[in-house]
Design an enzyme around this catalytic site. Sequence first.
Site, PDB file in Angstrom:
ATOM      1  CG  HIS A 172      -0.344  -0.432   2.447  1.00 39.44           C
ATOM      2  ND1 HIS A 172       0.303   0.401   3.294  1.00 39.44           N
ATOM      3  CD2 HIS A 172      -0.237  -1.672   2.952  1.00 39.44           C
ATOM      4  CE1 HIS A 172       0.769  -0.303   4.299  1.00 39.44           C
ATOM      5  NE2 HIS A 172       0.469  -1.562   4.114  1.00 39.44           N
ATOM      6  CG  PHE A 175      -2.207   8.104  -4.119  1.00 41.26           C
ATOM      7  CD1 PHE A 175      -2.657   9.341  -3.682  1.00 41.26           C
ATOM      8  CD2 PHE A 175      -0.942   8.020  -4.655  1.00 41.26           C
ATOM      9  CE1 PHE A 175      -1.866  10.471  -3.796  1.00 41.26           C
ATOM     10  CE2 PHE A 175      -0.140   9.145  -4.785  1.00 41.26           C
ATOM     11  CZ  PHE A 175      -0.608  10.374  -4.353  1.00 41.26           C
ATOM     12  N   GLY A 176      -3.628   4.218  -1.863  1.00 42.87           N
ATOM     13  CA  GLY A 176      -4.544   3.097  -1.740  1.00 42.87           C
ATOM     14  C   GLY A 176      -3.866   1.826  -1.327  1.00 42.87           C
ATOM     15  CG  ASP A 289       7.015   7.722  -7.835  1.00 38.15           C
ATOM     16  OD1 ASP A 289       8.152   7.945  -7.372  1.00 38.15           O
ATOM     17  OD2 ASP A 289       6.052   7.373  -7.133  1.00 38.15           O
TER      18      ASP A 289
HETATM   19  N1  LIG Z   1       0.317  -5.659 -10.263  1.00 37.39           N
HETATM   20  C1  LIG Z   1       0.885  -5.886  -9.081  1.00 37.39           C
HETATM   21  N2  LIG Z   1       1.238  -7.133  -8.715  1.00 37.39           N
HETATM   22  C2  LIG Z   1       1.799  -7.369  -7.503  1.00 37.39           C
HETATM   23  N3  LIG Z   1       2.070  -6.415  -6.591  1.00 37.39           N
HETATM   24  C3  LIG Z   1       1.735  -5.150  -6.899  1.00 37.39           C
HETATM   25  C4  LIG Z   1       1.116  -4.817  -8.148  1.00 37.39           C
HETATM   26  N4  LIG Z   1       0.911  -3.490  -8.187  1.00 37.39           N
HETATM   27  C5  LIG Z   1       1.384  -3.007  -7.011  1.00 37.39           C
HETATM   28  N5  LIG Z   1       1.874  -3.993  -6.226  1.00 37.39           N
HETATM   29  C6  LIG Z   1       2.478  -3.842  -4.876  1.00 37.39           C
HETATM   30  O1  LIG Z   1       1.846  -2.760  -4.206  1.00 37.39           O
HETATM   31  C7  LIG Z   1       2.802  -1.713  -3.944  1.00 37.39           C
HETATM   32  C8  LIG Z   1       2.130  -0.369  -4.096  1.00 37.39           C
HETATM   33  O2  LIG Z   1       1.633  -0.236  -5.421  1.00 37.39           O
HETATM   34  P1  LIG Z   1       1.515   1.186  -6.120  1.00 37.39           P
HETATM   35  O3  LIG Z   1       2.872   1.828  -6.125  1.00 37.39           O
HETATM   36  O4  LIG Z   1       0.852   1.041  -7.442  1.00 37.39           O
HETATM   37  O5  LIG Z   1       0.567   1.954  -5.074  1.00 37.39           O
HETATM   38  P2  LIG Z   1       0.596   3.485  -4.631  1.00 37.39           P
HETATM   39  O6  LIG Z   1      -0.527   3.654  -3.688  1.00 37.39           O
HETATM   40  O7  LIG Z   1       0.609   4.359  -5.814  1.00 37.39           O
HETATM   41  O8  LIG Z   1       2.024   3.550  -3.873  1.00 37.39           O
HETATM   42  P3  LIG Z   1       2.980   4.823  -3.595  1.00 37.39           P
HETATM   43  O9  LIG Z   1       2.161   5.924  -3.095  1.00 37.39           O
HETATM   44  O10 LIG Z   1       3.963   4.287  -2.555  1.00 37.39           O
HETATM   45  O11 LIG Z   1       3.677   5.127  -4.889  1.00 37.39           O
HETATM   46  C9  LIG Z   1       3.963  -1.981  -4.910  1.00 37.39           C
HETATM   47  O12 LIG Z   1       5.203  -1.494  -4.419  1.00 37.39           O
HETATM   48  C10 LIG Z   1       3.961  -3.494  -4.993  1.00 37.39           C
HETATM   49  O13 LIG Z   1       4.641  -4.043  -3.878  1.00 37.39           O
END
Ligand SMILES: Nc1ncnc2c1ncn2[C@@H]1O[C@H](COP(=O)(O)OP(=O)(O)OP(=O)(O)O)[C@@H](O)[C@H]1O
Length: 501
Positions: A172, A175-176, A289
């Site tokens: 996580h 954002f989610g 990013d």
């Molecule tokens: N398609 C996927 N398959 C497996 N794990 C995933 C996948 N997408 C995301 N993750 C896991 O979830 C984490 C967070 O995903 P993501 O960066 O898309 O979320 P975020 O809320 O935008 O995070 P941040 O704010 O830290 O950039 C990733 O670092 C990874 O460990």
Amino acid sequence: MAAVLKSLVRKISFGNSDSLQLKHKTSIQSDTSNTGLEKKKRKAGKEPNKITVHHRISNCNNSAEYISDIENHIISKLLDTGRKGVTVDHIEYVDVPDIKAYGKNVKQENISTKLDKKRIDRMINFDYRYVKSKQRTLHKTVYKHEHNADADKKNSEETVDISYPAVEVVGHGSFGVVVTTVLQEANQKVAIKKVLQDKRYKNRELETMKLLNHPNTIGLKYYFYEKDEEDEVYLNLILDYMPQSLYQRLRHFVHLKTQMPRLEIKFYAYQLFKALNYLHNVSQICHRDIKPQNVLVDPKTFSLKICDFGSAKSLKPDQPNVSYICSRYYRAPELMFGATDYSNQIDVWSSACVIAELLLGKPLFPGESGIDQLVEVIKIMGIPTKDEISGMNPNYKDHIFPNVKPVTLARLLKGEDSDALELLSKALRYDPRARLPPLQCLLLKYFDEIKSRGTEAYVKAQCLRIFDFDVQTELGHVPPAELSTIEVALKQPVSQASTSL
Ligand SMILES: Nc1ncnc2c1ncn2[C@@H]1O[C@H](COP(=O)(O)OP(=O)(O)OP(=O)(O)O)[C@@H](O)[C@H]1O
């Protein structure tokens, strides 16, 4: 020291309530009894059912890792109990041990000041509501995303029904939450990224993902919206599943006190630049990013996919862009110089930082603050020349730099072969115009090893089809006179390529 490390104990306290408490802003307190929030709750007779979790961390290299460990712990606790509407009230520091950082003992006498307060606040205020029980099967009607190569035709948006057992949280961010599950109809493992949707805006991440169709970028399969009890709308992106992030993969080797195999790094580096070539030239998108957490890999096949297009943007030459993007360690210097007319080349800098981190086992430029980040870069790369500064931001007037003798990349990477150094020194140029574009990076000698026919590495590369480039799209920006030379060079070591011309 190992004993001290193993006994790193933290107390996490969280309350349970059906009503939402997550809108409260709480702050970190070493003692909750006197916080305003606690007093308010006591006064209102609404003291939540308190639970204290003693969290044992076996190893911990930095504050980010430590917090993420706690977060994962809380979430798995919630999944175990099927709780909803939980608020993390505070984090209490029980013990202050020495911490091992990349093999060295670092005195962490005051860990609470070292922890990133923003991140703790985020965790305290994080919305844990939609972390549901593991047992249920969910049924959803979703939009099916099918990429249409024909730019004139819209991507199809038919709806289909899917079902999947509720979820396992894998990560996580700000954002989610990202969970993994298996779609029952297709018996297909997927990741679901759930983000709060601001009703006023189109979600840029969804719009970006609809444009993408490349083996080295994470694919969007379906998406759907759902509302919670408070009428907040969440967007769910159902994505290709990948087993690990590069961050996790590297941690694996750091914990084993070994290095990531050089060949494995080479495969990841190749696919990273291949993905950038596609993003920058075909989708016309800058990721903004790139960091180890946003690069997903399968350590069995060495395949790689970039994820998290939440910051991605199509950069237009005449439109300014915010310079406060990209995670600190991986931030290109022009962003630190406040440039708003930066180019896609910021992704090349970030990617080179990621590759250097894989080689070194620790971040190349670990700045502790925005300004310290530039100091870290200068410590290794030296002070930028006037021309370099002007290449980064011609409007930058403030030219006072610390007087340091640079460590140099060559000294830092003295154990590595000279081809790795060539790649990094050509990708880590201050002036973004001098930084090698992704396609040119792929032609460097560093990658000859995976292009050498008859080797195991070559067979692996063929399985991944990493030398397949679509001439119309991925090589569409190459001047026609250079196309055939580049096509050959992409497939075989440059020396062989030139002899066959
Ligand atoms: N398609 C996927 N398959 C497996 N794990 C995933 C996948 N997408 C995301 N993750 C896991 O979830 C984490 C967070 O995903 P993501 O960066 O898309 O979320 P975020 O809320 O935008 O995070 P941040 O704010 O830290 O950039 C990733 O670092 C990874 O460990």
